[in-house]
Design a protein around this motif. Structure first.
Motif, short mmCIF file in Angstrom:
data_model
loop_
_atom_site.label_atom_id
_atom_site.label_comp_id
_atom_site.label_asym_id
_atom_site.label_seq_id
_atom_site.Cartn_x
_atom_site.Cartn_y
_atom_site.Cartn_z
N SER A 150 104.40 -3.09 -34.97
CA SER A 150 102.84 -3.74 -34.53
C SER A 150 101.78 -3.36 -34.83
CB SER A 150 102.61 -2.98 -32.37
OG SER A 150 104.02 -3.57 -32.26
N ALA A 151 101.72 -2.37 -35.77
CA ALA A 151 100.35 -1.83 -36.18
C ALA A 151 99.78 -2.52 -37.25
CB ALA A 151 99.95 -0.56 -36.35
N ALA A 152 101.07 -3.00 -38.05
CA ALA A 152 100.47 -4.13 -39.55
C ALA A 152 100.47 -4.92 -38.90
CB ALA A 152 102.72 -3.66 -40.04
N GLU A 153 101.16 -5.66 -37.26
CA GLU A 153 100.48 -6.90 -37.07
C GLU A 153 99.16 -6.61 -36.87
OE1 GLU A 153 103.05 -8.19 -34.15
OE2 GLU A 153 105.18 -7.92 -35.45
N ALA A 154 98.64 -6.09 -35.76
CA ALA A 154 97.04 -6.04 -36.00
C ALA A 154 96.53 -5.62 -37.21
CB ALA A 154 97.35 -4.79 -34.23
N LEU A 155 96.84 -4.94 -38.09
CA LEU A 155 95.71 -4.97 -39.20
C LEU A 155 95.66 -6.78 -39.52
CD1 LEU A 155 97.02 -1.81 -40.71
CD2 LEU A 155 95.09 -2.06 -39.62
N GLN A 156 97.04 -6.65 -39.96
CA GLN A 156 96.88 -8.51 -40.48
C GLN A 156 96.13 -9.25 -39.79
OE1 GLN A 156 98.42 -9.28 -43.54
NE2 GLN A 156 97.44 -11.65 -43.30
N ARG A 157 96.14 -9.17 -38.58
CA ARG A 157 95.44 -10.26 -37.13
C ARG A 157 94.19 -9.79 -37.69
NH1 ARG A 157 99.05 -9.38 -33.46
NH2 ARG A 157 97.82 -7.62 -32.45
N GLN A 158 93.14 -8.28 -37.92
CA GLN A 158 91.56 -8.18 -38.05
C GLN A 158 91.94 -8.64 -38.91
OE1 GLN A 158 89.72 -6.69 -36.16
NE2 GLN A 158 91.33 -6.40 -34.04
N ALA A 159 92.32 -8.67 -40.40
CA ALA A 159 91.85 -9.35 -41.23
C ALA A 159 91.34 -10.34 -41.93
CB ALA A 159 92.95 -9.56 -42.46
N ASP A 160 92.91 -11.72 -41.16
CA ASP A 160 92.34 -12.71 -41.14
C ASP A 160 90.54 -13.00 -39.97
OD1 ASP A 160 94.82 -13.22 -41.73
OD2 ASP A 160 95.74 -13.59 -40.78
N ILE A 161 90.57 -12.51 -39.21
CA ILE A 161 89.53 -12.44 -38.40
C ILE A 161 88.47 -12.83 -39.29
CG2 ILE A 161 88.49 -11.77 -36.22
CD1 ILE A 161 90.84 -11.60 -34.75
N PHE A 162 88.40 -10.99 -39.96
CA PHE A 162 87.29 -10.60 -40.75
C PHE A 162 86.77 -11.40 -42.39
CE2 PHE A 162 85.98 -8.81 -45.01
CZ PHE A 162 84.30 -7.58 -44.87
#
Length: 235
Positions: A150-162
């Motif tokens: 879940s943390a990896a998915e959240a980090l990926q979403r944050q990277a996309d938003i960034f």
């Protein structure tokens, strides 16, 4: 490192003596004198050589600061507690406790020190905590893996938003550059007249036309007068 007086791992008993004389309040110190815990240089040994009873008063009467062994507590016939003590001054009422021993059903043990008890309890507590944490880790490993995913998915979403925010910022900067170019070009062109300037300009034009009309009338009048004078002179 244990000191030379640390005999906490030693257990001593003398079954023949105990069967012959019995272990009681009156005989327990004599029984204790046979054990390796006894100090042959103590005041008790001196009283024994003099065949004097081992009492508090007799121990106080002996000069010097040698150690003493006294019966502190007893629960006949099973338990006896013997204290090893030392007086700072002869005939002193109080004495410093150096060690404690207990006789349990004929077996003599050295009581552990407070430091040894606390260390043992801490070691046991640390061992129990280690076992508990190991068990907890085994139970939480599957959940931990889910949390990592879940943390990896959240980090990926944050990277996309960034990345989206970065692209939007670049576009805004491009728009700002275009606006600056347009404003620079417009600043080089003549500015249009304001409403008040246009009104003043119209009034000036009307006054100029009025002046030209009046000058035209005057010029025609002068021309007519000149022709009249010329006609009169010719006649």
């Amino acid at each position: 490192m244990a000191s030379a007086d640390d005999l906490s791992t030693v257990v001593w008993r003398h079954d023949e003596w105990a069967r012959c004389y019995g272990v009681t309040n009156e005989t327990v110190l004599a029984y204790f004198e046979l054990s390796p815990f006894y100090d042959r240089d103590s005041k008790n040994e001196e009283l024994r050589k003099w065949h004097r009873p081992i009492t508090e008063e007799n121990l106080k009467s002996i000069p010097g600061s040698r150690v003493e062994f006294v019966l502190q507590d007893a629960q006949e016939p099973h338990l006896f507690v013997i204290r090893k003590q030392q007086r700072r001054q002869a005939a002193a009422k109080s004495a410093d406790t150096l060690a404690a021993y207990y006789v349990l059903d004929g077996s003599i043990y050295q009581a552990p020190t407070l430091h040894a008890v606390i260390s043992s309890r801490m070691d046991r507590s640390m061992y129990n905590m280690k076992v508990a944490f190991s068990k907890m880790q085994q139970d939480l490993d599957p959940l931990h893996q889910d949390v990592e995913d879940s943390a990896a998915e959240a980090l990926q979403r944050q990277a996309d938003i960034f990345r989206q925010k970065v692209l939007s910022a670049e576009e805004q900067e491009h728009v700002k550059r275009v606006d600056r170019i347009i404003m620079n070009v417009l600043s080089q062109l003549p500015r249009p007249n304001t409403a008040s300037q246009r009104e003043g300009y119209g009034q000036g034009q009307a006054a100029a036309r009025q002046a030209r009309w009046q000058r035209g009338i005057h010029e025609r009048d002068r021309a007519a007068v000149a022709r009249c004078k010329h006609c009169q002179a010719a006649s």
